[in-house]
Enzyme design. Structure first.
Site, PDB file in Angstrom:
ATOM      1  N   GLN A   1      -7.629   2.408   3.180  1.00 22.12           N
ATOM      2  CA  GLN A   1      -8.121   3.579   3.288  1.00 22.12           C
ATOM      3  C   GLN A   1      -9.542   3.795   3.596  1.00 22.12           C
ATOM      4  OE1 GLN A   1      -5.672   6.467   2.261  1.00 22.12           O
ATOM      5  NE2 GLN A   1      -7.423   7.507   3.436  1.00 22.12           N
TER       6      GLN A   1
ATOM      7  N   ARG B   1      -5.314   6.190   9.374  1.00 20.08           N
ATOM      8  CA  ARG B   1      -4.894   5.027   8.883  1.00 20.08           C
ATOM      9  C   ARG B   1      -3.995   4.200   9.998  1.00 20.08           C
ATOM     10  NH1 ARG B   1      -3.628   5.141   3.202  1.00 20.08           N
ATOM     11  NH2 ARG B   1      -3.136   2.738   3.861  1.00 20.08           N
TER      12      ARG B   1
ATOM     13  N   HIS C   1      -8.624  -0.001  -2.506  1.00 22.35           N
ATOM     14  CA  HIS C   1      -7.569   0.328  -1.413  1.00 22.35           C
ATOM     15  C   HIS C   1      -8.281   0.303  -0.261  1.00 22.35           C
ATOM     16  CE1 HIS C   1      -4.516   2.052   0.318  1.00 22.35           C
ATOM     17  NE2 HIS C   1      -4.735   3.621   0.010  1.00 22.35           N
TER      18      HIS C   1
ATOM     19  N   ASP D   1      -9.887  12.265  -5.355  1.00 27.48           N
ATOM     20  CA  ASP D   1      -8.612  11.582  -5.563  1.00 27.48           C
ATOM     21  C   ASP D   1      -7.907  12.044  -6.724  1.00 27.48           C
ATOM     22  OD1 ASP D   1      -6.444   9.814  -5.051  1.00 27.48           O
ATOM     23  OD2 ASP D   1      -7.882   7.980  -5.731  1.00 27.48           O
TER      24      ASP D   1
ATOM     25  N   CYS E   1      -7.890  10.859   0.041  1.00 30.89           N
ATOM     26  CA  CYS E   1      -6.955  10.003   0.705  1.00 30.89           C
ATOM     27  C   CYS E   1      -5.558  10.292   0.686  1.00 30.89           C
ATOM     28  CB  CYS E   1      -6.801   8.524  -0.196  1.00 30.89           C
ATOM     29  SG  CYS E   1      -6.384   8.793  -1.591  1.00 30.89           S
TER      30      CYS E   1
ATOM     31  N   ARG F   1       1.339  -3.714  -1.621  1.00 33.76           N
ATOM     32  CA  ARG F   1       0.797  -2.853  -2.435  1.00 33.76           C
ATOM     33  C   ARG F   1       1.322  -3.068  -3.841  1.00 33.76           C
ATOM     34  NH1 ARG F   1       0.776   3.712  -2.005  1.00 33.76           N
ATOM     35  NH2 ARG F   1      -1.183   3.020  -0.625  1.00 33.76           N
TER      36      ARG F   1
HETATM   37  N1  NVA Z   1      -6.016   6.343  -6.488  1.00 31.97           N
HETATM   38  C1  NVA Z   1      -4.611   6.566  -6.228  1.00 31.97           C
HETATM   39  C2  NVA Z   1      -4.634   6.543  -4.355  1.00 31.97           C
HETATM   40  C3  NVA Z   1      -3.178   6.948  -4.011  1.00 31.97           C
HETATM   41  C4  NVA Z   1      -3.422   6.421  -2.528  1.00 31.97           C
HETATM   42  C5  NVA Z   1      -3.741   5.431  -6.488  1.00 31.97           C
HETATM   43  O1  NVA Z   1      -3.902   4.414  -6.965  1.00 31.97           O
HETATM   44  O2  NVA Z   1      -2.684   5.984  -7.069  1.00 31.97           O
HETATM   45  N1   CP Z   2      -3.340   7.389   0.794  1.00 39.22           N
HETATM   46  C1   CP Z   2      -2.439   6.790   0.545  1.00 39.22           C
HETATM   47  O1   CP Z   2      -2.653   5.367   0.466  1.00 39.22           O
HETATM   48  O2   CP Z   2      -1.035   7.250   0.617  1.00 39.22           O
HETATM   49  P1   CP Z   2       0.310   6.609   0.072  1.00 39.22           P
HETATM   50  O3   CP Z   2       0.200   6.338  -1.236  1.00 39.22           O
HETATM   51  O4   CP Z   2       1.168   7.848   0.408  1.00 39.22           O
HETATM   52  O5   CP Z   2       0.689   5.398   0.965  1.00 39.22           O
END
Ligand code: NVA
Ligand code: CP
Length: 305
Positions: A132, A286, A129, A218, A258, A102
């Site tokens: 997800q 997930r 992502h 989101d 998500c 990540r």
């Molecule tokens: N769009 C959000 C998703 C978090 C799971 C982010 O990138 O923070």
């Molecule tokens: N939806 C998701 O990826 O959650 P986290 O940021 O908690 O991993």
């Protein structure tokens, strides 16, 4: 060797195989059946951003498949002191069987993968992502059957989730309606020509949601954009998924998010906790979908059992 860096790295046939495996792996989990195809295999997780679901689902998932994991964060590793990602990739991938990352820009994960000896999974970047959306499409199918020909309404930021939904729309052949405030449209530089026909953009989120089979949103401020929070709260104020918006979608429409969610911002508490919301199944899936993904990346297609 395969990586899962973007949703479109896999074909529809591969996703169908993965969903079949996800169903089986989920059923085994529910029946407390021990299934250790990845015995002694090691997953390295690299988190340059925070996480709850991704961390727990990958760590629990690899353990349940008989393997184990190492969690690495920027601050606790040499990444935080500027070790080049290409060097980190060459070292880590000589010691483990699979890597999940990540991070910020997609180019970081692409560079890692280019130097990796083992498969690499995108656990979220600024652009995509895919894990997800893997769980989300599986969750839709689990509740409603095929997603082909359906309409998914994306309300809010044209962010990493939105761009990944568009890749899924082209693969599974469904329509994606996007309503984003001015200045927050889906990133057109990420759209492939064959994906464009699947996308319709709307200024009015109510029009985007009208007759949709799935309404999804989101956070207004994604990780890495925190300095824009106040400005975004003003810009997104008309983009909350609430009961009125759900009422113009199809009567059997699902709501997904998500997570983490901000009640009273991108979604009302009523919708998030309401009967059309499948957010907890979505989060649970997930785990199951990524177990199928890890099995596939390490072992390839296995005989069904
Ligand atoms: N769009 C959000 C998703 C978090 C799971 C982010 O990138 O923070
Ligand atoms: N939806 C998701 O990826 O959650 P986290 O940021 O908690 O991993």
């Amino acid at each position: 060797m395969k990586h899962f860096l973007q949703f479109k790295d896999f074909t529809r046939e591969e996703f169908e195989y993965l969903f079949e495996r996800t169903r089986l792996i989920k059923a085994m989990f529910k029946a407390y059946t021990i299934y250790h195809p990845l015995k002694d295999r090691m997953l390295a997780m690299v988190f340059e951003k925070q996480s709850t679901r991704t961390r727990v689902s990958f760590e629990a998932g690899i353990h349940q498949l008989g393997g184990s994991s190492i969690n690495l964060t920027t601050g606790e590793t040499q990444l935080g002191r500027g070790e080049p990602i290409e060097d980190v990739a060459r070292v880590i991938s000589r010691m483990v069987d699979l890597v999940m990352i990540r991070t910020f820009d997609q180019s970081i994960i692409e560079r890692f993968a280019a130097y990796s000896r083992v498969p690499v999974i995108n656990g979220l970047t600024n652009q995509y992502h895919p894990c997800q959306i893997l769980a989300d499409v599986f969750t839709y199918i689990e509740h409603r059957g095929s997603i082909t020909g359906k309409t998914v309404a994306w309300i809010g930021d044209g962010n990493n989730m939105c761009s990944t939904w568009l890749q899924a729309a082209a693969i599974f052949d469904f329509r994606l309606h996007v309503a984003a405030p001015e200045g927050y449209a889906v990133n057109t530089s990420l759209i492939a020509p064959h994906e464009l026909p699947h996308l319709t953009t709307f200024a009015d989120p109510m029009e985007a949601a009208r007759n949709a089979d799935l309404v999804t949103t989101d956070v207004w401020t994604s990780m890495g954009f925190e300095s824009e929070t106040d400005e975004r709260k003003r810009d997104f104020v008309d983009f909350q998924v609430d009961a009125e918006m759900m009422s113009v979608a199809r009567h059997d429409a699902l709501f997904m998010h998500c997570l983490p969610a901000h009640r009273g911002e991108e979604v009302s508490a009523e919708v998030l906790e309401g009967p059309q919301s499948v957010v907890w199944d979505e989060a649970e899936n997930r785990l199951h979908a990524q177990k199928a993904l890890m099995e596939y990346l390490i072992l390839g297609q296995v005989a069904q059992h």
